[in-house]
Design a protein around this motif. Structure first.
Motif, PDB file in Angstrom:
ATOM      1  N   UNK A  18       0.052  17.181  63.414  1.00 14.01           N
ATOM      2  CA  UNK A  18      -0.977  17.672  62.657  1.00 14.01           C
ATOM      3  C   UNK A  18      -1.293  19.112  63.385  1.00 14.01           C
ATOM      4  N   UNK A  19      -1.559  19.252  64.537  1.00 13.84           N
ATOM      5  CA  UNK A  19      -2.012  20.473  65.215  1.00 13.84           C
ATOM      6  C   UNK A  19      -0.845  21.687  64.889  1.00 13.84           C
ATOM      7  N   UNK A  20       0.366  21.121  64.966  1.00 17.09           N
ATOM      8  CA  UNK A  20       1.540  22.064  65.039  1.00 17.09           C
ATOM      9  C   UNK A  20       1.823  22.525  63.472  1.00 17.09           C
ATOM     10  N   UNK A 115       4.511  29.706  73.154  1.00 22.38           N
ATOM     11  CA  UNK A 115       3.099  29.281  73.053  1.00 22.38           C
ATOM     12  C   UNK A 115       3.257  27.743  73.272  1.00 22.38           C
ATOM     13  N   UNK A 116       2.197  27.297  74.297  1.00 25.03           N
ATOM     14  CA  UNK A 116       2.214  25.928  74.458  1.00 25.03           C
ATOM     15  C   UNK A 116       1.153  25.235  74.019  1.00 25.03           C
ATOM     16  N   UNK A 117       1.081  23.811  73.394  1.00 28.04           N
ATOM     17  CA  UNK A 117       0.163  22.925  72.952  1.00 28.04           C
ATOM     18  C   UNK A 117       0.208  21.683  73.452  1.00 28.04           C
ATOM     19  N   UNK A 118      -0.876  21.267  73.978  1.00 35.57           N
ATOM     20  CA  UNK A 118      -1.070  19.979  74.393  1.00 35.57           C
ATOM     21  C   UNK A 118      -2.047  19.212  73.833  1.00 35.57           C
ATOM     22  N   UNK A 119      -2.106  18.011  73.483  1.00 34.25           N
ATOM     23  CA  UNK A 119      -3.037  17.052  72.904  1.00 34.25           C
ATOM     24  C   UNK A 119      -3.137  15.494  73.695  1.00 34.25           C
ATOM     25  N   UNK A 120      -4.718  15.373  73.933  1.00 36.93           N
ATOM     26  CA  UNK A 120      -4.569  14.056  74.570  1.00 36.93           C
ATOM     27  C   UNK A 120      -6.054  13.518  74.061  1.00 36.93           C
ATOM     28  N   UNK A 147      -2.859  26.237  73.928  1.00 40.17           N
ATOM     29  CA  UNK A 147      -3.865  25.670  73.177  1.00 40.17           C
ATOM     30  C   UNK A 147      -4.010  24.132  73.215  1.00 40.17           C
ATOM     31  N   UNK A 148      -5.036  23.592  73.539  1.00 45.15           N
ATOM     32  CA  UNK A 148      -5.149  22.177  73.856  1.00 45.15           C
ATOM     33  C   UNK A 148      -6.342  21.378  72.863  1.00 45.15           C
ATOM     34  N   UNK A 149      -6.084  20.363  72.635  1.00 48.00           N
ATOM     35  CA  UNK A 149      -7.183  19.464  72.029  1.00 48.00           C
ATOM     36  C   UNK A 149      -7.334  18.015  72.720  1.00 48.00           C
ATOM     37  N   UNK A 150      -8.391  17.454  72.765  1.00 44.54           N
ATOM     38  CA  UNK A 150      -8.611  16.168  73.220  1.00 44.54           C
ATOM     39  C   UNK A 150      -9.570  15.304  72.379  1.00 44.54           C
ATOM     40  N   UNK A 151      -9.843  14.226  73.020  1.00 45.85           N
ATOM     41  CA  UNK A 151     -10.528  13.237  72.065  1.00 45.85           C
ATOM     42  C   UNK A 151     -12.014  13.740  71.838  1.00 45.85           C
ATOM     43  N   UNK A 152     -12.528  14.735  72.342  1.00 47.13           N
ATOM     44  CA  UNK A 152     -13.915  15.267  72.133  1.00 47.13           C
ATOM     45  C   UNK A 152     -13.732  16.321  71.214  1.00 47.13           C
ATOM     46  N   UNK A 153     -12.827  17.134  71.124  1.00 47.61           N
ATOM     47  CA  UNK A 153     -12.879  18.484  70.204  1.00 47.61           C
ATOM     48  C   UNK A 153     -11.598  18.217  69.418  1.00 47.61           C
ATOM     49  N   UNK A 154     -10.894  17.324  68.871  1.00 46.61           N
ATOM     50  CA  UNK A 154      -9.438  17.190  68.071  1.00 46.61           C
ATOM     51  C   UNK A 154      -9.748  17.768  66.633  1.00 46.61           C
TER      52      UNK A 154
END
Length: 249
Positions: A18-20, A115-120, A147-154
């Protein structure tokens, strides 16, 4: 029209996917052609560690890795997305990256904006981004940010400004890129190996007009960076002796 390849390395089409998609929509709105692929749709076998790709250029394994590599080569920009698994990238992404070993020696994606994207949902963002970035430095790409996203800011929407550096590199064909000292160092390790160790590398580097430059020719280097690059190269050439040279003399 410039084409951007986006790679999803998650099995599920959920958070990372979804982020991609969000990134892809921004790029489409900017007028770029895009293609989003899922690594799990391809057959990617594990690297055998035989070094055939390094010594002879061709890998004998028959799977889809070369198809993906060719898509990356033909793109004008690359976005790599991964979930965090045990503080690192997904297993299938690592398996694919292992198959690109020849790009450390003879990069076919040098200076490609990436560009690198990681999500956790928890921890591991920093170590995951660093791990992928290390590989990208070995590939010789232009680092276009993370770009990154985690459980707090997904649920925080991805904004165009998060892609600003990446888009700038694409628009200017990476001519505005100024590498870090680590990138220059890695380049000159590869340059030394091409000069003294691997004949296949030397032929390739000469064909690209890289062998006599402190970094990829299109990059923006100042006098200090040029001095550093050439200095590292001269030092390494003294340490890493040419094959067949009698080191006892």
């Amino acid at each position: 029209m410039k084409k951007i390849l986006l790679i999803n390395s998650s099995k599920r089409k959920r958070n990372t996917y979804k982020l991609l998609i969000s990134i892809e929509n921004i790029l489409k709105n900017k007028g770029y052609e895009t293609e989003l692929i899922n690594l799990h749709d391809y057959k990617i076998d594990f690297c055998k560690g035989c070094e055939v790709c390094i010594l002879k250029s061709n890998c004998f394994i028959k799977d889809d890795s070369n198809k993906i590599m060719q898509k990356i080569i033909e793109s004008d920009g690359l976005v790599i997305g991964t979930p965090v698994y045990l503080n690192n990238m997904s297993g299938i992404l690592k398996a694919f990256i292992d198959r690109t070993c020849s790009w450390f020696h003879r990069s076919e994606v040098a200076q490609k904006p990436t560009l690198i994207l990681a999500n956790t949902q928890g921890s591991g963002i920093k170590s995951t981004l660093k791990s992928i970035e290390e590989v990208m430095i070995q590939w010789g790409v232009c680092l276009g940010g993370t770009i990154s996203r985690n459980g707090r800011n997904f649920n925080q929407p991805i904004e165009e400004k998060e892609l600003s550096k990446f888009i700038e590199l694409i628009n200017y064909n990476s001519k505005a890129y100024s590498p870090r000292l680590k990138e220059i160092y890695t380049y000159n390790v590869q340059r030394t190996l091409a000069t003294n160790i691997f004949p296949v590398d030397k032929e390739y580097w000469k064909s690209k007009s890289w062998i006599d430059t402190p970094y990829f020719p299109n990059a923006k280097l100042n006098a200090m960076q040029r001095l550093y690059g050439n200095g590292i190269y001269k030092m390494l050439c003294k340490v890493i002796k040419p094959v067949g040279e009698d080191n006892n003399k």
